[in-house]
Design a protein around this motif. Sequence first.
Motif, mmCIF file in Angstrom:
data_model
loop_
_atom_site.group_PDB
_atom_site.id
_atom_site.type_symbol
_atom_site.label_atom_id
_atom_site.label_comp_id
_atom_site.label_asym_id
_atom_site.label_seq_id
_atom_site.Cartn_x
_atom_site.Cartn_y
_atom_site.Cartn_z
ATOM 1 N N PRO A 186 0.823 -1.218 0.000
ATOM 2 C CA PRO A 186 0.000 0.000 0.000
ATOM 3 C C PRO A 186 0.849 1.257 0.000
ATOM 4 N N GLU A 187 0.597 2.135 -0.937
ATOM 5 C CA GLU A 187 1.307 3.422 -0.964
ATOM 6 C C GLU A 187 0.435 4.442 -0.242
ATOM 7 N N GLN A 188 0.938 4.944 0.854
ATOM 8 C CA GLN A 188 0.140 5.810 1.737
ATOM 9 C C GLN A 188 0.449 7.283 1.501
ATOM 10 N N LYS B 214 -4.560 5.810 -1.363
ATOM 11 C CA LYS B 214 -3.718 4.727 -0.861
ATOM 12 C C LYS B 214 -3.777 3.631 -1.916
ATOM 13 N N HIS B 215 -2.781 3.652 -2.801
ATOM 14 C CA HIS B 215 -2.795 2.669 -3.893
ATOM 15 C C HIS B 215 -2.569 1.268 -3.347
ATOM 16 N N ASN B 216 -3.436 0.377 -3.783
ATOM 17 C CA ASN B 216 -3.373 -1.001 -3.307
ATOM 18 C C ASN B 216 -2.716 -1.854 -4.398
ATOM 19 N N ASP C 3 4.414 2.546 -19.699
ATOM 20 C CA ASP C 3 3.281 3.456 -19.698
ATOM 21 C C ASP C 3 2.505 3.341 -18.395
ATOM 22 N N ARG C 4 2.639 4.327 -17.531
ATOM 23 C CA ARG C 4 1.923 4.272 -16.273
ATOM 24 C C ARG C 4 0.714 5.169 -16.377
ATOM 25 N N ASN C 5 -0.386 4.609 -16.793
ATOM 26 C CA ASN C 5 -1.591 5.412 -16.916
ATOM 27 C C ASN C 5 -2.101 5.777 -15.534
ATOM 28 N N ARG C 6 -1.953 7.035 -15.185
ATOM 29 C CA ARG C 6 -2.307 7.490 -13.839
ATOM 30 C C ARG C 6 -3.804 7.696 -13.658
ATOM 31 N N THR C 7 -4.535 7.694 -14.761
ATOM 32 C CA THR C 7 -5.959 7.996 -14.630
ATOM 33 C C THR C 7 -6.794 6.736 -14.472
ATOM 34 N N PHE D 27 -1.300 -5.739 -10.060
ATOM 35 C CA PHE D 27 -2.326 -4.745 -10.345
ATOM 36 C C PHE D 27 -2.271 -3.677 -9.274
ATOM 37 N N GLU D 28 -2.563 -2.464 -9.695
ATOM 38 C CA GLU D 28 -2.581 -1.363 -8.745
ATOM 39 C C GLU D 28 -3.989 -0.785 -8.714
ATOM 40 N N PHE D 29 -4.679 -0.996 -7.599
ATOM 41 C CA PHE D 29 -6.031 -0.464 -7.419
ATOM 42 C C PHE D 29 -5.877 0.914 -6.796
HETATM 43 MG MG MG Z 1 1.934 3.552 -7.470
#
Ligand code: MG
Length: 696
Positions: free
Chosen positions: A192-194, A319-321, A431-435, A445-447
């Motif tokens: 988790p990115e807080q 908080k990216h999961n 390619d990190r689609n931030r949207t 996977f990043e939720f």
């Molecule tokens: Mg991230």
Amino acid sequence: MAATVMEIYGSKVFNEHEMRERLPSSTYKSLKATIEKGQPLDLDVANVVASVMKRWAIEQGATHYTHWFQPLTGITSEKHDGFVSPQPDGTAIMEFSGKELIKGEPDASSFPSGGLRATAEARGYTAWDPTSYAFVKDEVLCIPTAFCSYTGEALDKKTPLLRSMQAISDQACRVLKLFGKDVERVSTTVGPEQEFFLIRKEDYNKRLDVVLTGRTLFGSAPSKGQELEEHYFGTLRPIVSEFYKDLDEELWKLGVPARTKHNEVAPGQHELAPIFDTTNVAIDHNLVTMEILQKVAAKHGLVCLLHEKPFEGVNGSGKHNNWSLTAGGENLLDPGDTPMENLQFMVFLAAVIKAVDEYADLLRTSVATPGNDHRLGANEAPPAIISIFVGEELEAVIDAICSDSPYAGPVKMKMDLGVDVLPKFSKDTTDRNRTSPFAFTGNKFEFRMPGSNENLSDANFILNTAVAKALKDFVAATSDAADFECAAAAWVKQTLNDHRRVIFNGNGYSAAWEEEAARRGLPNRKCTPDAMIALKDPKNVALMEEFGVLTKTELFSRYEVEMEHYSKVINIEARTMLKIANKQLIPAATTYMGDVASTAAAKQTVSESLSTRAETRLLTALSRYTDEMSDAADALKAVTDKVSALEDEAAKAHAFHDEVLPAMARLRAAADEAEELCDEDYWPLPCYSRLLFYTE
Ligand code: MG
Ligand code: ADP
């Protein structure tokens, strides 16, 4: 420092190392079997563990122990019990039994249960989760536990999570067996990115809104926002740098693998990411992190804001999961090098895509909170629509599979539905689609929808269970097939075709996507009261019951708890606004106007030729906004009183959203206009610029 890091790391944790060193070897073996295979722990073993654990905890300075658990609202709860046990001869000994280790009985009557447990029979118990290490915090031995009612219903966030981890493990093991792999357990991993904000304590104390609700309910936009993009990854302010050093040290002692720290997009916003871990452990660590963040901030004269949207017009915090599956060290979401590994990867990938599409509405509930409503759909966090980003290369592969056409990727390969149908491809991490709310980032996977203040258990138990269901579907479709590989490839193709609609690689922030998503039939539930209804949907109830994760009664109770929680939060916000408007802002504006008027009058007595144009103009405008504040406050009070008297929890939550929020917005708009005109020395709330751009 490096040497000390190694010394302090995990020093407050009764970890594997301590267990091996301190426990008799037979006890250690039994405990390991419990941890690794979920075998029940018998009382004799528990007694030995408890006694050793107590001795260790006392060495760490502990005088008390607590069953540390995660009730349905709030972050964590603890009730401290002393080890001390007075003796007849007037002395005392320190006691802690196996029974006390494995089971606790907090007086549970005031935790929310959504009607599951009448207060009169407020009996619930906490049970040790031995897969998450006990630790000492503030002279208290904390034992991570799950919390259930005596009739067995889950009253917390951890119980369904542990059940879901079992469910996905069972199904993933069956899938791997078909691929010829014998594994005992498949774990889900989470990193988790807080995100959080740090503001100065002295500013915080002057803002009743932030003190009571965690966010600013008033405040006109600062003249400088985040548009220069100088804060992201910028040099840490000295005070923040000191804070981070302390934070790392405290977290490391607790065995939390804090690793990455940096400034975030918004001024005053920061991030902390640990190294990923098994889901329940990662979540326990995240909850500890949220607590330590606030404690360490206080030591540095700062306050850590974990609210999802502390400042209007400034990015909120998420908080990216980061989520994956691992089997004996093999990351199942790693594409792999051979066609066969690719096939296995494609099965897990397709299962996740199917799960997210079929249960998007349920997944949406896990990130629906009154605070996060301000984020989702705003121009900083993903929209309320759940879609999956897979990147160009993987999408080309999916296209090729779906249409039986040749794959025109970097490695040219003819596609047909044979055995080695699946092309070799490299993982796409560029390619990190931030949207995108749900993005494939190379091997996980990043939720991205969860808010900064959430307990990630909800998101993960839903995700795990939905994926378990898809994997079960795969096993059913392929286990009896004469040619497994062909059947597996056919299932992948069918599944991708059925669920392609959820894949979207474009700009999730655009209005066009909202229309397109509607055409595709993807749900778009914009606010918490609208989203929560999915907890009662028969399809979702069936899913949770099929895997024994939650019963219909438990899900319905959660719906009640969430709706009630929503209303309570908005009610507190509305009433806090009224207090601030009536007792601070209107009086401030009035006093200031009085002084300006006196000045104008004084000038006139000196000479009628002196201009009072500026004073008159100011008084005209400020008087108007003050009237508007007063009118809006009256209207807000009336509507809040009316809505809070509603009996039905669902109707109440909707009314808070539909009627109270707009009334709050009107009061704020008038107050923010007044703030722009009022002398800063009179305005009682520190302004956004000072809150966000402090220098120290
Ligand atoms: Mg991230
Ligand atoms: P960012 O998304 O900011 O670029 P990274 O991709 O390096 O950062 O990692 C973000 C988080 O994802 C970290 O907490 C990391 O430990 C976690 N992570 C990496 N691999 C996995 C995995 N297999 N399962 C779960 N989380 C993972």
